[in-house]
Design an enzyme around this catalytic site. Structure first.
Site, mmCIF file in Angstrom:
data_model
loop_
_atom_site.group_PDB
_atom_site.id
_atom_site.type_symbol
_atom_site.label_atom_id
_atom_site.label_comp_id
_atom_site.label_asym_id
_atom_site.label_seq_id
_atom_site.Cartn_x
_atom_site.Cartn_y
_atom_site.Cartn_z
ATOM 1 N N CYS A 37 23.176 22.060 1.636
ATOM 2 C CA CYS A 37 22.141 22.733 2.046
ATOM 3 C C CYS A 37 22.448 23.944 3.015
ATOM 4 C CB CYS A 37 21.188 21.848 2.618
ATOM 5 S SG CYS A 37 20.348 20.650 1.648
ATOM 6 N N HIS A 82 16.405 25.843 7.361
ATOM 7 C CA HIS A 82 16.502 25.139 5.807
ATOM 8 C C HIS A 82 15.422 24.521 5.913
ATOM 9 C CE1 HIS A 82 17.383 22.542 2.577
ATOM 10 N NE2 HIS A 82 17.932 21.746 3.456
ATOM 11 N N ASN A 124 12.400 21.220 -1.159
ATOM 12 C CA ASN A 124 13.767 21.486 -0.365
ATOM 13 C C ASN A 124 14.564 21.976 -1.499
ATOM 14 O OD1 ASN A 124 16.378 21.078 0.298
ATOM 15 N ND2 ASN A 124 15.944 19.031 1.519
HETATM 16 O O1 UT7 Z 1 18.471 18.845 2.686
HETATM 17 C C1 UT7 Z 1 19.360 18.545 3.429
HETATM 18 C C2 UT7 Z 1 19.713 17.223 4.097
HETATM 19 N N1 UT7 Z 1 18.445 16.472 3.822
HETATM 20 C C3 UT7 Z 1 17.438 16.071 4.917
HETATM 21 O O2 UT7 Z 1 17.492 16.824 5.817
HETATM 22 C C4 UT7 Z 1 16.510 15.088 4.615
HETATM 23 C C5 UT7 Z 1 16.354 14.084 5.715
HETATM 24 N N2 UT7 Z 1 15.576 13.015 5.329
HETATM 25 C C6 UT7 Z 1 14.241 13.064 5.090
HETATM 26 O O3 UT7 Z 1 13.696 13.993 4.806
HETATM 27 C C7 UT7 Z 1 13.396 11.742 5.220
HETATM 28 O O4 UT7 Z 1 14.197 10.694 5.671
HETATM 29 C C8 UT7 Z 1 12.845 11.240 4.011
HETATM 30 C C9 UT7 Z 1 11.519 12.265 3.555
HETATM 31 C C10 UT7 Z 1 13.962 11.127 2.685
HETATM 32 C C11 UT7 Z 1 12.159 9.806 3.991
HETATM 33 O O5 UT7 Z 1 11.360 9.859 5.050
HETATM 34 P P1 UT7 Z 1 11.543 8.561 6.401
HETATM 35 O O6 UT7 Z 1 10.473 8.939 7.123
HETATM 36 O O7 UT7 Z 1 12.884 8.912 6.763
HETATM 37 O O8 UT7 Z 1 11.384 7.537 5.281
HETATM 38 P P2 UT7 Z 1 12.266 6.143 5.297
HETATM 39 O O9 UT7 Z 1 13.336 6.445 4.499
HETATM 40 O O10 UT7 Z 1 12.473 5.512 6.737
HETATM 41 O O11 UT7 Z 1 11.315 5.037 4.448
HETATM 42 C C12 UT7 Z 1 9.963 4.543 5.450
HETATM 43 C C13 UT7 Z 1 9.269 3.644 4.263
HETATM 44 C C14 UT7 Z 1 10.199 2.693 3.396
HETATM 45 O O12 UT7 Z 1 9.336 1.736 3.267
HETATM 46 P P3 UT7 Z 1 9.436 0.375 4.068
HETATM 47 O O13 UT7 Z 1 10.852 0.149 4.031
HETATM 48 O O14 UT7 Z 1 9.079 0.829 5.631
HETATM 49 O O15 UT7 Z 1 8.442 -0.512 3.520
HETATM 50 C C15 UT7 Z 1 10.673 3.402 1.946
HETATM 51 O O16 UT7 Z 1 10.651 2.627 1.343
HETATM 52 O O17 UT7 Z 1 8.724 4.698 3.227
HETATM 53 C C16 UT7 Z 1 9.082 4.303 1.976
HETATM 54 N N3 UT7 Z 1 9.336 5.500 1.324
HETATM 55 C C17 UT7 Z 1 8.369 6.178 0.397
HETATM 56 N N4 UT7 Z 1 7.081 5.364 0.341
HETATM 57 C C18 UT7 Z 1 6.226 6.212 -0.659
HETATM 58 C C19 UT7 Z 1 10.566 6.322 1.198
HETATM 59 N N5 UT7 Z 1 10.191 7.221 0.056
HETATM 60 C C20 UT7 Z 1 8.762 7.109 -0.389
HETATM 61 C C21 UT7 Z 1 7.989 7.717 -1.038
HETATM 62 N N6 UT7 Z 1 6.710 7.356 -1.128
HETATM 63 N N7 UT7 Z 1 8.455 9.005 -1.743
#
Ligand code: UT7
Length: 329
Positions: A116, A256, A286
């Site tokens: 990115c 970004h 993204n």
């Molecule tokens: O582009 C270059 C680099 N990339 C980034 O900078 C991306 C950085 N990361 C992010 O944008 C975020 O971490 C994500 C959007 C990918 C994920 O969001 P988060 O707030 O960090 O969620 P998490 O991974 O901590 O997951 C929280 C919960 C989990 O469920 P439990 O374990 O709490 O029950 C996940 O399974 O949300 C769940 N989850 C979802 N639920 C519904 C993860 N993805 C989804 C989804 N829909 N799409």
């Protein structure tokens, strides 16, 4: 004029696939919800390419618009740098396909893989060729078709990543406008945070790599998220210092577009009010290396960038890589 040549952004362009995929559409494909995607990422919809399309056609379309805005013809290009991790094919570089599509025969061509952060890396490299006097005009493109490498059953990646292309036409100039400072960073010890393990020399394409899903993008999102906020704040402060500016001097921050929560956190840590931060992630998603040049083009065409404005770009992504640039418009 301060006696030094600068890399001046003389034109911008962007191109997005016509097809729009909404969060509601994703609800039907994977276990997710519009509410989760909107609140956790800020994304409402994104553009995705059709089957049979390659990244170069979008990259060339964006490049053409940047050249038109700058009034630069294909024969005048000295170099084309395409920042991407989703090339048309592994060999040759997609920049060569773009060169042919634009009719820019003779221009030097290469791709740049910095995740990115690719556009910032490409901008910094182009600047070196321009200020050294080796080149007069360079087309810098950030373009991705990430949809082609997404597992549409993996809700941690398929709701975020999207397709598109942005381009900047850089010219050697002798005014105080142009790229004022850049900083490029990387830490390969966290390469597995965002990766696509299959298809390279370590795991050449095979039935096994396909059955194991090694041809899909993987991301340790939450760990990446925390690092991104800290690194983007730090590199932004450092590049502003290098340019002799303060956060209060920045007219528009174009980060970004990784996640709305990352953009908001970094913007607030740097003290930027909402109207000094450009956001289009709600409509565009993204798009990795394409996100800053697409956002820049939208900001320019919307009249949000005025002559003399100080622009701050900052990006973080696969590698891990990160970087920032300050441009005087
Ligand atoms: O582009 C270059 C680099 N990339 C980034 O900078 C991306 C950085 N990361 C992010 O944008 C975020 O971490 C994500 C959007 C990918 C994920 O969001 P988060 O707030 O960090 O969620 P998490 O991974 O901590 O997951 C929280 C919960 C989990 O469920 P439990 O374990 O709490 O029950 C996940 O399974 O949300 C769940 N989850 C979802 N639920 C519904 C993860 N993805 C989804 C989804 N829909 N799409």
């Amino acid at each position: 004029m301060n006696g030094k040549f600068r890399a001046v952004v003389a034109g911008t362009g962007s191109s997005l696939p016509a097809k729009v995929l909404t969060n509601k559409d994703l609800e039907k494909m994977v276990d997710t919800s519009d509410e989760w995607i909107t609140t956790r990422t800020g994304i409402r919809e994104r553009h995705v390419a059709e089957e049979g399309q390659g990244m170069s056609e979008y990259a060339s379309a964006a490049g053409r618009k940047a050249m038109e805005m700058a009034g630069v013809g294909a024969a005048d290009l000295d170099m084309i740098i395409c920042a991407t991790v989703t090339p048309d094919m592994p060999i040759p570089s997609t920049a060569c396909f773009i060169q042919h599509q634009l009719g820019a025969k003779g221009a030097a061509c290469f791709d740049m893989a910095a995740g990115c952060s690719g556009y910032i890396y490409a901008l910094a490299v182009a600047e070196q060729f321009l200020v050294s006097g080796s080149c007069e005009r360079i087309l810098v493109i950030g373009a991705e078709l990430l949809s082609k490498f997404l597992n549409w059953k993996d809700r941690t990646t398929c709701v975020i990543f999207a397709d598109g292309a942005g381009a900047s036409l850089l010219c050697r100039g002798d005014s105080d406008r142009g790229v004022l400072a850049t900083i490029l960073k990387a830490d390969g010890s966290m390469a597995d945070f965002i990766c696509l393990p299959g298809g390279g020399t370590l795991h050449p394409p095979s039935e096994k790599t396909i059955s194991e899903g090694l041809h899909y993008i993987r991301m340790r999102g939450n760990e990446t998220f925390k690092l991104a906020i800290r690194s983007l704040e730090e590199v932004s402060r450092d590049v502003l210092r290098k340019a002799g500016l303060q956060p209060s001097d920045v007219d528009l921050f174009i980060p970004h577009q990784a996640n709305r929560r990352i953009i908001d956190a970094v913007g607030s840590r740097l003290g930027f009010e909402e109207d000094r931060v450009f956001v289009n992630i709600d409509r565009v998603g993204n798009t990795s290396a394409a996100s800053i040049p697409i956002a820049l083009d939208e900001a320019v065409r919307a009249g949000r960038v005025k002559r003399g404005n100080a622009l701050l770009f900052a990006a973080f992504g696969a590698g891990l890589t990160w970087g920032a640039a300050v441009v005087r418009w």
